[in-house]
Design an enzyme around this catalytic site. Structure first.
Site, PDB file in Angstrom:
ATOM      1  CE1 TYR A  27      24.601  58.099  64.147  1.00  0.00           C
ATOM      2  CE2 TYR A  27      22.610  58.917  63.083  1.00  0.00           C
ATOM      3  CZ  TYR A  27      23.219  58.151  64.061  1.00  0.00           C
ATOM      4  OH  TYR A  27      22.434  57.439  64.949  1.00  0.00           O
ATOM      5  CB  ILE A  49      20.380  53.562  73.387  1.00  0.00           C
ATOM      6  CG1 ILE A  49      19.505  54.715  72.885  1.00  0.00           C
ATOM      7  CG2 ILE A  49      19.774  52.218  72.991  1.00  0.00           C
ATOM      8  CD1 ILE A  49      19.484  54.860  71.375  1.00  0.00           C
TER       9      ILE A  49
END
Length: 338
Positions: free
Chosen positions: A160, A24
Protein backbone atom coordinates in the site's frame (compact mmCIF):
# COMPACT_ATOMS: atom_id res chain seq x y z
CA UNK A 1 -0.20 28.51 -12.15
CA UNK A 2 -1.21 31.94 -13.53
CA UNK A 3 -2.77 30.31 -16.61
CA UNK A 4 -5.22 28.33 -14.45
CA UNK A 5 -8.54 30.06 -13.72
CA UNK A 6 -9.92 30.05 -10.21
CA UNK A 7 -12.48 27.29 -9.57
CA UNK A 8 -16.19 27.93 -9.40
CA UNK A 9 -18.17 27.70 -6.14
CA UNK A 10 -19.40 24.19 -5.40
CA UNK A 11 -22.99 25.13 -6.19
CA UNK A 12 -21.92 25.70 -9.81
CA UNK A 13 -19.82 22.54 -10.15
CA UNK A 14 -20.25 19.01 -11.48
CA UNK A 15 -18.01 16.63 -9.52
CA UNK A 16 -17.00 13.02 -10.18
CA UNK A 17 -15.95 10.85 -7.23
CA UNK A 18 -14.57 7.32 -7.53
CA UNK A 19 -14.66 4.98 -4.55
CA UNK A 20 -17.85 6.77 -3.52
CA UNK A 21 -19.63 3.87 -1.83
CA UNK A 22 -18.15 4.31 1.67
CA UNK A 23 -15.66 6.21 3.82
CA UNK A 24 -13.94 9.25 2.33
CA UNK A 25 -15.70 9.04 -1.03
CA UNK A 26 -19.11 8.80 0.60
CA UNK A 27 -18.39 11.70 2.99
CA UNK A 28 -17.17 13.84 0.08
CA UNK A 29 -20.20 13.04 -2.07
CA UNK A 30 -22.67 13.89 0.70
CA UNK A 31 -20.88 17.13 1.58
CA UNK A 32 -20.54 18.23 -2.06
CA UNK A 33 -24.22 17.60 -2.77
CA UNK A 34 -25.22 19.40 0.42
CA UNK A 35 -23.35 22.47 -0.86
CA UNK A 36 -25.16 22.36 -4.18
CA UNK A 37 -22.80 20.45 -6.46
CA UNK A 38 -24.08 17.91 -8.97
CA UNK A 39 -22.31 14.66 -8.16
CA UNK A 40 -21.42 11.55 -10.17
CA UNK A 41 -20.68 8.50 -8.01
CA UNK A 42 -18.56 5.54 -9.11
CA UNK A 43 -17.59 2.29 -7.38
CA UNK A 44 -17.80 -1.45 -7.95
CA UNK A 45 -20.91 -2.11 -5.86
CA UNK A 46 -24.20 -0.74 -7.17
CA UNK A 47 -26.19 -1.46 -4.00
CA UNK A 48 -23.86 0.64 -1.83
CA UNK A 49 -23.81 3.47 -4.38
CA UNK A 50 -27.60 3.45 -4.49
CA UNK A 51 -27.68 3.91 -0.70
CA UNK A 52 -25.45 6.98 -0.96
CA UNK A 53 -27.45 8.32 -3.90
CA UNK A 54 -30.70 7.87 -1.97
CA UNK A 55 -29.36 10.05 0.85
CA UNK A 56 -28.36 12.74 -1.65
CA UNK A 57 -31.72 12.71 -3.43
CA UNK A 58 -33.61 12.76 -0.13
CA UNK A 59 -31.84 16.03 0.67
CA UNK A 60 -32.72 17.50 -2.72
CA UNK A 61 -29.38 16.85 -4.41
CA UNK A 62 -28.67 15.87 -8.00
CA UNK A 63 -26.69 12.66 -8.47
CA UNK A 64 -25.61 10.25 -11.20
CA UNK A 65 -24.66 6.65 -10.34
CA UNK A 66 -22.39 4.41 -12.39
CA UNK A 67 -20.75 1.16 -11.28
CA UNK A 68 -17.51 -0.34 -12.53
CA UNK A 69 -13.85 -0.94 -11.81
CA UNK A 70 -11.28 1.88 -11.82
CA UNK A 71 -8.78 -0.61 -13.26
CA UNK A 72 -10.88 -0.55 -16.45
CA UNK A 73 -9.91 2.53 -18.48
CA UNK A 74 -12.96 2.17 -20.73
CA UNK A 75 -15.30 2.20 -17.71
CA UNK A 76 -13.87 5.52 -16.52
CA UNK A 77 -14.01 7.02 -20.00
CA UNK A 78 -17.68 5.99 -20.13
CA UNK A 79 -18.19 7.57 -16.69
CA UNK A 80 -16.72 10.84 -17.97
CA UNK A 81 -18.93 10.81 -21.06
CA UNK A 82 -22.06 9.95 -19.05
CA UNK A 83 -21.32 12.71 -16.53
CA UNK A 84 -20.79 15.25 -19.30
CA UNK A 85 -24.01 14.15 -20.99
CA UNK A 86 -25.96 14.46 -17.74
CA UNK A 87 -24.45 17.68 -16.35
CA UNK A 88 -22.93 19.42 -19.37
CA UNK A 89 -19.49 19.74 -17.76
CA UNK A 90 -17.00 18.25 -15.32
CA UNK A 91 -15.37 20.76 -12.96
CA UNK A 92 -13.71 18.47 -10.40
CA UNK A 93 -12.66 14.84 -10.62
CA UNK A 94 -11.70 13.01 -7.42
CA UNK A 95 -9.69 9.78 -7.74
CA UNK A 96 -10.42 8.23 -4.36
CA UNK A 97 -10.80 4.46 -4.88
CA UNK A 98 -8.24 2.44 -2.95
CA UNK A 99 -7.57 -0.95 -1.38
CA UNK A 100 -4.94 -2.37 0.98
CA UNK A 101 -3.35 -5.60 2.15
CA UNK A 102 -2.20 -6.21 5.72
CA UNK A 103 0.70 -8.65 5.85
CA UNK A 104 4.40 -9.21 5.29
CA UNK A 105 5.37 -8.41 1.71
CA UNK A 106 7.09 -11.75 1.12
CA UNK A 107 3.83 -13.57 1.97
CA UNK A 108 1.55 -11.68 -0.42
CA UNK A 109 0.73 -13.35 -3.73
CA UNK A 110 1.61 -11.76 -7.04
CA UNK A 111 -2.08 -11.80 -8.03
CA UNK A 112 -3.02 -9.80 -4.92
CA UNK A 113 -0.12 -7.41 -5.41
CA UNK A 114 -1.10 -6.72 -9.01
CA UNK A 115 -4.73 -6.21 -7.98
CA UNK A 116 -3.68 -3.63 -5.40
CA UNK A 117 -1.68 -1.67 -7.97
CA UNK A 118 -4.47 -2.01 -10.54
CA UNK A 119 -6.75 -0.13 -8.13
CA UNK A 120 -4.47 2.26 -6.27
CA UNK A 121 -2.14 3.31 -9.08
CA UNK A 122 -3.73 2.41 -12.40
CA UNK A 123 -7.12 3.49 -11.08
CA UNK A 124 -5.67 6.97 -10.49
CA UNK A 125 -3.96 6.99 -13.88
CA UNK A 126 -7.10 5.82 -15.68
CA UNK A 127 -9.30 8.33 -13.91
CA UNK A 128 -6.88 11.19 -14.54
CA UNK A 129 -6.59 10.48 -18.25
CA UNK A 130 -10.35 10.06 -18.62
CA UNK A 131 -10.95 13.34 -16.81
CA UNK A 132 -8.34 15.56 -18.46
CA UNK A 133 -10.15 16.41 -21.72
CA UNK A 134 -13.17 17.61 -19.74
CA UNK A 135 -11.12 19.43 -17.10
CA UNK A 136 -9.12 21.22 -19.78
CA UNK A 137 -12.40 22.41 -21.28
CA UNK A 138 -13.80 23.65 -17.96
CA UNK A 139 -10.58 24.89 -16.35
CA UNK A 140 -11.25 22.34 -13.64
CA UNK A 141 -9.44 20.48 -10.89
CA UNK A 142 -8.04 16.96 -10.65
CA UNK A 143 -7.79 15.69 -7.06
CA UNK A 144 -5.90 12.47 -6.31
CA UNK A 145 -6.05 10.73 -2.95
CA UNK A 146 -2.60 9.86 -1.73
CA UNK A 147 -1.64 9.36 1.90
CA UNK A 148 0.87 10.54 4.46
CA UNK A 149 2.37 7.17 3.51
CA UNK A 150 3.32 8.77 0.19
CA UNK A 151 6.03 10.55 2.20
CA UNK A 152 6.96 7.88 4.77
CA UNK A 153 6.87 4.11 5.07
CA UNK A 154 5.38 1.72 7.59
CA UNK A 155 5.54 -2.08 7.85
CA UNK A 156 2.57 -4.47 7.51
CA UNK A 157 1.11 -2.38 4.65
CA UNK A 158 4.27 -2.22 2.55
CA UNK A 159 2.65 -2.58 -0.86
CA UNK A 160 0.00 0.00 0.00
CA UNK A 161 2.87 2.36 0.86
CA UNK A 162 4.57 1.60 -2.45
CA UNK A 163 1.37 2.33 -4.37
CA UNK A 164 0.94 5.70 -2.64
CA UNK A 165 4.56 6.65 -3.37
CA UNK A 166 3.75 5.86 -7.01
CA UNK A 167 0.56 7.95 -6.92
CA UNK A 168 2.56 10.92 -5.63
CA UNK A 169 5.15 10.52 -8.38
CA UNK A 170 2.48 10.25 -11.07
CA UNK A 171 0.55 13.25 -9.73
CA UNK A 172 3.63 15.48 -9.48
CA UNK A 173 4.85 14.56 -12.97
CA UNK A 174 1.39 15.07 -14.47
CA UNK A 175 1.17 18.51 -12.84
CA UNK A 176 4.50 19.46 -14.41
CA UNK A 177 3.44 18.27 -17.87
CA UNK A 178 0.21 20.25 -17.64
CA UNK A 179 2.19 23.31 -16.54
CA UNK A 180 4.52 22.86 -19.53
CA UNK A 181 1.52 22.72 -21.88
CA UNK A 182 -0.13 25.65 -20.07
CA UNK A 183 -3.24 23.53 -19.64
CA UNK A 184 -5.85 25.22 -17.41
CA UNK A 185 -6.13 22.32 -14.95
CA UNK A 186 -5.35 22.41 -11.23
CA UNK A 187 -3.82 19.23 -9.80
CA UNK A 188 -4.02 18.44 -6.07
CA UNK A 189 -2.67 15.54 -4.03
CA UNK A 190 -4.47 14.92 -0.71
CA UNK A 191 -2.38 13.12 1.94
CA UNK A 192 -4.48 11.97 4.89
CA UNK A 193 -3.20 10.54 8.16
CA UNK A 194 -5.09 7.55 9.64
CA UNK A 195 -8.79 8.04 8.88
CA UNK A 196 -11.52 6.11 10.70
CA UNK A 197 -13.26 4.67 7.64
CA UNK A 198 -14.04 0.99 6.87
CA UNK A 199 -10.54 0.84 5.33
CA UNK A 200 -9.13 -1.74 7.83
CA UNK A 201 -12.40 -3.71 7.73
CA UNK A 202 -12.25 -3.95 3.93
CA UNK A 203 -8.50 -4.60 3.56
CA UNK A 204 -7.25 -8.07 2.73
CA UNK A 205 -5.61 -9.37 5.88
CA UNK A 206 -3.20 -12.31 6.13
CA UNK A 207 -1.77 -11.44 9.55
CA UNK A 208 -4.14 -13.63 11.59
CA UNK A 209 -5.00 -10.55 13.68
CA UNK A 210 -7.60 -7.81 13.37
CA UNK A 211 -6.47 -4.97 11.12
CA UNK A 212 -6.48 -1.60 12.84
CA UNK A 213 -5.15 1.94 12.52
CA UNK A 214 -2.56 3.76 14.63
CA UNK A 215 -3.77 6.70 16.70
CA UNK A 216 -4.60 9.49 16.27
CA UNK A 217 -7.48 8.58 13.96
CA UNK A 218 -9.28 11.41 12.17
CA UNK A 219 -12.77 11.70 10.71
CA UNK A 220 -13.55 11.12 7.02
CA UNK A 221 -15.36 14.46 7.22
CA UNK A 222 -11.95 16.11 7.65
CA UNK A 223 -10.78 14.60 4.35
CA UNK A 224 -14.02 15.60 2.62
CA UNK A 225 -13.55 19.16 3.85
CA UNK A 226 -10.01 19.22 2.48
CA UNK A 227 -11.06 17.78 -0.89
CA UNK A 228 -13.86 20.31 -1.31
CA UNK A 229 -11.57 23.13 -0.23
CA UNK A 230 -9.17 22.06 -3.01
CA UNK A 231 -12.09 21.95 -5.44
CA UNK A 232 -12.70 25.67 -4.81
CA UNK A 233 -9.19 26.99 -4.07
CA UNK A 234 -6.02 26.08 -5.94
CA UNK A 235 -4.02 23.78 -3.67
CA UNK A 236 -0.92 21.84 -4.74
CA UNK A 237 -1.06 19.25 -1.96
CA UNK A 238 -2.52 19.00 1.51
CA UNK A 239 -2.13 16.80 4.54
CA UNK A 240 -5.23 15.88 6.55
CA UNK A 241 -4.74 15.59 10.31
CA UNK A 242 -1.92 17.25 12.22
CA UNK A 243 -0.20 13.92 12.85
CA UNK A 244 0.59 13.58 9.14
CA UNK A 245 3.01 16.51 8.67
CA UNK A 246 4.47 15.89 12.15
CA UNK A 247 5.26 12.25 11.38
CA UNK A 248 6.71 13.07 7.96
CA UNK A 249 8.87 15.83 9.45
CA UNK A 250 10.23 13.45 12.08
CA UNK A 251 11.15 10.97 9.37
CA UNK A 252 12.97 13.59 7.34
CA UNK A 253 14.87 14.93 10.33
CA UNK A 254 15.98 11.49 11.52
CA UNK A 255 15.31 8.73 8.98
CA UNK A 256 17.08 6.06 11.00
CA UNK A 257 15.11 6.87 14.15
CA UNK A 258 11.90 6.78 12.11
CA UNK A 259 12.86 3.34 10.75
CA UNK A 260 13.45 2.00 14.25
CA UNK A 261 10.21 3.51 15.56
CA UNK A 262 8.20 1.95 12.73
CA UNK A 263 9.88 -1.42 13.12
CA UNK A 264 9.46 -1.56 16.90
CA UNK A 265 6.15 0.29 17.43
CA UNK A 266 4.14 0.75 14.25
CA UNK A 267 4.23 -2.91 13.27
CA UNK A 268 2.41 -3.83 16.48
CA UNK A 269 -0.12 -0.98 16.32
CA UNK A 270 -1.30 -2.01 12.83
CA UNK A 271 -3.04 -5.11 14.21
CA UNK A 272 -5.14 -5.97 17.25
CA UNK A 273 -6.34 -9.20 18.79
CA UNK A 274 -6.22 -12.56 17.03
CA UNK A 275 -9.06 -12.85 14.52
CA UNK A 276 -9.96 -14.83 11.39
CA UNK A 277 -9.62 -12.94 8.10
CA UNK A 278 -12.82 -11.00 7.30
CA UNK A 279 -14.31 -10.58 3.81
CA UNK A 280 -12.24 -8.03 1.90
CA UNK A 281 -12.68 -5.71 -1.07
CA UNK A 282 -9.40 -6.43 -2.86
CA UNK A 283 -10.93 -8.32 -5.78
CA UNK A 284 -14.63 -7.59 -5.21
CA UNK A 285 -16.51 -4.58 -3.84
CA UNK A 286 -18.26 -4.51 -0.47
CA UNK A 287 -21.98 -3.77 -0.27
CA UNK A 288 -22.06 -1.71 2.95
CA UNK A 289 -22.27 2.07 2.56
CA UNK A 290 -20.59 3.13 5.81
CA UNK A 291 -18.67 6.27 6.70
CA UNK A 292 -16.86 4.78 9.70
CA UNK A 293 -15.04 1.58 10.51
CA UNK A 294 -16.62 -0.97 12.84
CA UNK A 295 -13.89 -0.71 15.47
CA UNK A 296 -12.56 2.82 14.98
CA UNK A 297 -15.59 5.13 15.39
CA UNK A 298 -15.12 5.68 19.13
CA UNK A 299 -11.44 6.55 18.59
CA UNK A 300 -12.09 9.22 15.95
CA UNK A 301 -11.18 12.84 16.60
CA UNK A 302 -11.71 15.93 14.48
CA UNK A 303 -8.60 17.70 13.23
CA UNK A 304 -8.06 21.30 14.33
CA UNK A 305 -5.08 21.39 11.94
CA UNK A 306 -7.38 20.62 9.01
CA UNK A 307 -10.01 23.10 10.19
CA UNK A 308 -7.38 25.85 10.21
CA UNK A 309 -5.94 24.89 6.83
CA UNK A 310 -9.34 24.83 5.12
CA UNK A 311 -10.75 27.94 6.80
CA UNK A 312 -7.89 30.44 6.59
CA UNK A 313 -10.09 33.53 7.03
CA UNK A 314 -11.67 32.08 10.17
CA UNK A 315 -8.23 31.23 11.49
CA UNK A 316 -7.02 34.76 10.71
CA UNK A 317 -10.04 36.29 12.46
CA UNK A 318 -9.56 34.12 15.57
CA UNK A 319 -5.85 34.96 15.63
CA UNK A 320 -6.57 38.67 15.24
CA UNK A 321 -9.11 38.56 18.07
CA UNK A 322 -6.65 36.74 20.31
CA UNK A 323 -3.92 39.25 19.49
CA UNK A 324 -6.31 42.14 20.12
CA UNK A 325 -7.32 40.70 23.48
CA UNK A 326 -3.66 40.27 24.40
CA UNK A 327 -2.81 43.88 23.46
CA UNK A 328 -5.80 45.23 25.41
CA UNK A 329 -4.75 43.18 28.43
CA UNK A 330 -1.17 44.50 28.22
CA UNK A 331 -2.39 48.09 27.86
CA UNK A 332 -4.66 47.75 30.92
CA UNK A 333 -1.77 46.26 32.87
CA UNK A 334 0.49 49.19 31.91
CA UNK A 335 -2.22 51.67 32.95
CA UNK A 336 -2.61 50.00 36.36
CA UNK A 337 1.16 50.02 36.92
CA UNK A 338 1.43 53.66 35.94
Amino acid sequence: MSSIPQPKPLRDQAIVITGASSGIGMATALAAAQQGARVALFARTTTALDEVAQQIRAAGGIVLVRSGDVADRAALEALAEDTFAAFGRIDTWVNNAGVSIYGAMDRISEADLRRLFDTNLFGVINGSLAALPHLKASGGTLINLGSQLADMAVPVQGYYVASKFAVKGFTDALRQELEHDQAPVGVTLIKPAAIGTPFPDHAKNITGRRATLPAPIYSPHDVARTILHAAQTRVRDAYVGGAAPASVAMGRLSPRLADLFSAKVMADTMTGEAAPPPPDNLHHGQSDARLFGKHEEKRIRRSSYTAMRTRPMTTFAVGAMALGALLIGLRKRQTVVA
